[in-house]
Enzyme design. Sequence first.
Site, PDB file in Angstrom:
ATOM      1  N   GLY A  57       0.841  -1.196   0.000  1.00  0.00           N
ATOM      2  CA  GLY A  57       0.000   0.000   0.000  1.00  0.00           C
ATOM      3  C   GLY A  57       0.873   1.242   0.000  1.00  0.00           C
ATOM      4  O   GLY A  57       2.021   1.228  -0.425  1.00  0.00           O
ATOM      5  N   GLY A  58       0.304   2.328   0.533  1.00  0.00           N
ATOM      6  CA  GLY A  58       1.035   3.590   0.580  1.00  0.00           C
ATOM      7  C   GLY A  58       2.324   3.507   1.367  1.00  0.00           C
ATOM      8  O   GLY A  58       3.214   4.353   1.213  1.00  0.00           O
TER       9      GLY A  58
ATOM     10  N   GLY B 264      24.940  12.805 -28.551  1.00  0.00           N
ATOM     11  CA  GLY B 264      24.305  13.277 -27.323  1.00  0.00           C
ATOM     12  C   GLY B 264      24.824  12.532 -26.111  1.00  0.00           C
ATOM     13  O   GLY B 264      24.973  13.103 -25.024  1.00  0.00           O
ATOM     14  N   ALA B 265      25.104  11.250 -26.281  1.00  0.00           N
ATOM     15  CA  ALA B 265      25.586  10.451 -25.157  1.00  0.00           C
ATOM     16  C   ALA B 265      26.948  10.958 -24.686  1.00  0.00           C
ATOM     17  O   ALA B 265      27.269  10.921 -23.496  1.00  0.00           O
ATOM     18  CB  ALA B 265      25.653   8.988 -25.548  1.00  0.00           C
TER      19      ALA B 265
HETATM   20  C1  HXC Z   1      -3.975  -4.319  11.818  1.00  0.00           C
HETATM   21  C2  HXC Z   1      -2.824  -6.151  11.109  1.00  0.00           C
HETATM   22  C3  HXC Z   1      -2.551  -5.541   9.873  1.00  0.00           C
HETATM   23  C4  HXC Z   1      -3.061  -4.240   9.672  1.00  0.00           C
HETATM   24  C5  HXC Z   1      -1.656  -7.480   9.869  1.00  0.00           C
HETATM   25  N1  HXC Z   1      -2.251  -7.350  11.044  1.00  0.00           N
HETATM   26  N2  HXC Z   1      -1.836  -6.387   9.122  1.00  0.00           N
HETATM   27  N3  HXC Z   1      -3.521  -5.530  12.054  1.00  0.00           N
HETATM   28  N4  HXC Z   1      -3.738  -3.658  10.664  1.00  0.00           N
HETATM   29  N5  HXC Z   1      -2.813  -3.582   8.553  1.00  0.00           N
HETATM   30  C6  HXC Z   1      -2.311  -8.312  12.127  1.00  0.00           C
HETATM   31  C7  HXC Z   1      -3.156  -9.522  11.778  1.00  0.00           C
HETATM   32  O1  HXC Z   1      -4.495  -9.266  12.034  1.00  0.00           O
HETATM   33  C8  HXC Z   1      -2.567 -10.551  12.695  1.00  0.00           C
HETATM   34  O2  HXC Z   1      -3.062 -10.350  13.979  1.00  0.00           O
HETATM   35  C9  HXC Z   1      -1.100 -10.198  12.757  1.00  0.00           C
HETATM   36  O3  HXC Z   1      -1.014  -8.840  12.343  1.00  0.00           O
HETATM   37  C10 HXC Z   1      -0.245 -11.030  11.839  1.00  0.00           C
HETATM   38  O4  HXC Z   1      -0.850 -11.011  10.545  1.00  0.00           O
HETATM   39  P1  HXC Z   1      -1.118 -12.355   9.712  1.00  0.00           P
HETATM   40  O5  HXC Z   1      -2.108 -11.999   8.673  1.00  0.00           O
HETATM   41  O6  HXC Z   1      -1.438 -13.469  10.620  1.00  0.00           O
HETATM   42  O7  HXC Z   1       0.313 -12.609   9.103  1.00  0.00           O
HETATM   43  P2  HXC Z   1       0.699 -13.193   7.664  1.00  0.00           P
HETATM   44  O8  HXC Z   1      -0.125 -14.411   7.384  1.00  0.00           O
HETATM   45  O9  HXC Z   1       2.175 -13.335   7.687  1.00  0.00           O
HETATM   46  O10 HXC Z   1       0.255 -12.063   6.628  1.00  0.00           O
HETATM   47  C11 HXC Z   1       0.901 -10.822   6.659  1.00  0.00           C
HETATM   48  C12 HXC Z   1       0.152  -9.858   5.742  1.00  0.00           C
HETATM   49  C13 HXC Z   1      -1.356  -9.828   6.091  1.00  0.00           C
HETATM   50  C14 HXC Z   1       0.340 -10.288   4.260  1.00  0.00           C
HETATM   51  C15 HXC Z   1       0.813  -8.487   5.902  1.00  0.00           C
HETATM   52  O11 HXC Z   1      -1.500  -9.643   7.496  1.00  0.00           O
HETATM   53  C16 HXC Z   1      -2.097  -8.764   5.420  1.00  0.00           C
HETATM   54  O12 HXC Z   1      -2.467  -8.869   4.243  1.00  0.00           O
HETATM   55  N6  HXC Z   1      -2.355  -7.690   6.179  1.00  0.00           N
HETATM   56  C17 HXC Z   1      -3.133  -6.576   5.655  1.00  0.00           C
HETATM   57  C18 HXC Z   1      -2.369  -5.799   4.682  1.00  0.00           C
HETATM   58  C19 HXC Z   1      -3.100  -4.580   4.284  1.00  0.00           C
HETATM   59  O13 HXC Z   1      -4.050  -4.636   3.477  1.00  0.00           O
HETATM   60  N7  HXC Z   1      -2.746  -3.497   4.968  1.00  0.00           N
HETATM   61  C20 HXC Z   1      -3.456  -2.224   4.817  1.00  0.00           C
HETATM   62  C21 HXC Z   1      -2.961  -1.642   3.540  1.00  0.00           C
HETATM   63  S1  HXC Z   1      -3.499  -0.056   3.315  1.00  0.00           S
HETATM   64  P3  HXC Z   1      -3.559 -11.569  14.895  1.00  0.00           P
HETATM   65  O14 HXC Z   1      -3.833 -10.931  16.206  1.00  0.00           O
HETATM   66  O15 HXC Z   1      -4.778 -12.133  14.241  1.00  0.00           O
HETATM   67  O16 HXC Z   1      -2.428 -12.518  14.918  1.00  0.00           O
HETATM   68  C22 HXC Z   1      -2.229   0.813   3.816  1.00  0.00           C
HETATM   69  C23 HXC Z   1      -2.391   2.237   3.530  1.00  0.00           C
HETATM   70  C24 HXC Z   1      -1.152   2.943   3.808  1.00  0.00           C
HETATM   71  O17 HXC Z   1      -1.303   0.383   4.343  1.00  0.00           O
HETATM   72  C25 HXC Z   1      -1.297   4.306   3.247  1.00  0.00           C
HETATM   73  C26 HXC Z   1      -0.109   5.137   3.536  1.00  0.00           C
HETATM   74  C27 HXC Z   1      -0.190   6.427   2.819  1.00  0.00           C
END
Ligand code: HXC
Length: 503
Positions: free
Chosen positions: A172-173, A407-408
């Site tokens: 993401g961001g 040019g290069a």
């Molecule tokens: C809150 C999160 C989280 C998140 C993971 N966790 N990402 N909690 N916010 N963004 C938590 C899970 O719920 C889990 O908690 C623990 O972290 C471990 O994650 P798992 O999923 O069990 O691990 P894994 O299987 O290794 O997968 C990792 C992962 C996946 C691929 C990163 O967690 C995932 O897809 N997370 C979401 C990614 C995402 O969409 N993020 C938001 C993007 S938007 P528990 O307690 O259940 O163990 C963004 C905007 C940014 O980031 C903008 C900036 C400008």
Amino acid sequence: MSIQQDKAIRLEERRATALKGGGEKRIEAQHAKGKMTARERLALLLDEGSFEEFDTFVQHRCTHFGMEASHPDGDGVVTGTGTIGGRPVAVFAQDFTVNGGSLSKTMSEKICKVMDQAMKTGIPVIGLNDSGGARIQEGIDALAGYAEIFERNILASGVIPQISGIFGPCAGGAVYSPALTDFTLMVRGTSHMFLTGPAVVKSVTGEEVDQETLGGADVHATRSGVAHFAAENEQEGIGTLRQLLSFLPQNNRSEAPARPSEDPAGRACPELDGLIPDAANQAYDMYSVIGSIVDEGEFFEVHRDFAPNIIVGFAHLGGRSVGIVANQPAKMAGVLDINASRKAARFVRFCDAFNIPLVTLVDVPGFLCGTQQEYGAIISNGAKLLYAYGEATVPKVTVTLRKSYGGAHIVMSCKQLRGDINYAWPSAEIAVMGAKGAVGILKGVEEKDYEDLFCNPYQAAQQGYIEDVILPRDTRWRVIRALAYLDGKRLDLPPKKHDNLPL
Ligand code: HXC
């Protein structure tokens, strides 16, 4: 036991719990994925015993979706200062064992604090990323946190070196913080960078792609150029980060670091005399030239697998840290294309921002032609490199080995782009174009006549466009001597708010 002794014990107990992040189980899960924890990474990155942790007891303030039930000390990032090779650095390492390293507002405050400290004191910042992105439960607060970090990345750019290690997800961001920093390292198999993950890609475009193919280390090190380094594993990656730091000054007001060298500055390189093949279209390996001339033959390459038709990286010459930019005749004849121009321009601008002299080795047949390059804006991208060299005020020493056409020729740090010392080997061909192209346009002109007149270094030497024609064997000591003389170089740019380079 006195009350104070009891308090001391409780502090140690609380600290011991904080040091375990998300707890033993999650640490085991992290290890099972072949990943280290945030603290293990910092222990390897920093000189032993040098880590000074900040904000160990900071907790998140989120009250939604069950978050109020758990407030781990430190939240999902470990921050502080330490030393690398004895020099201070600021660090942050996201802790995947705490809520997947997802970014809360308090985490961003911890990260911003070390960035602010680094700016105040003029020390590099190294961020180790391993995070699920914005902490979803915090909503807009997490986004605000990212924006706070990005703004600091921008303000610190060109002031202190900023280095990103990607040791897990970075999606993401969140990818924009590493993208704003100077160097990004990824680890094969365990780190991924993408704006939108495979599931979203499938729902939006129907394309099926796995994480590694979408945003793995090899993809970004070879195709997109987003990653400057791809490491086999975390240990190797951290070693690379430490090595990289050794070439960099602490900030934009410090000189590039120097180190004592056993390699004699006056060493001749006779092996270079027979290097250039007689046939103009025959390749040779530019790495052997770099290896011959730099101290101890040690070259630290940046962006090795991206646009290999140009080589960029750091080395020492006479003990000084220098940035080397060199066309690579062994890849696509060393032609400049979009990616090579982008790659070298970014490197030149980094070196210039941080007072690292530039040594340019030229053997370039021109810019790559064709619709693909034109449609991809080779004009604007080639202009980036031109701009970078023309803008750079650090010492610039250029050696033309063979071809330097059109040019290069101009773009590759020619005299009129405020090149300081420009040398050419006797094999140099500094001309508007090669003989074959020229006789195709100038009807009635013999190839041999054109070659005799223009395909040599003497036209340029006669005009003072190069300082001297030198023997290949003398390249090392002549460049070292030029750099020594240029040590006190000071050059300003006209006053302006900022430039408007062709992005
Ligand atoms: C809150 C999160 C989280 C998140 C993971 N966790 N990402 N909690 N916010 N963004 C938590 C899970 O719920 C889990 O908690 C623990 O972290 C471990 O994650 P798992 O999923 O069990 O691990 P894994 O299987 O290794 O997968 C990792 C992962 C996946 C691929 C990163 O967690 C995932 O897809 N997370 C979401 C990614 C995402 O969409 N993020 C938001 C993007 S938007 P528990 O307690 O259940 O163990 C963004 C905007 C940014 O980031 C903008 C900036 C400008």
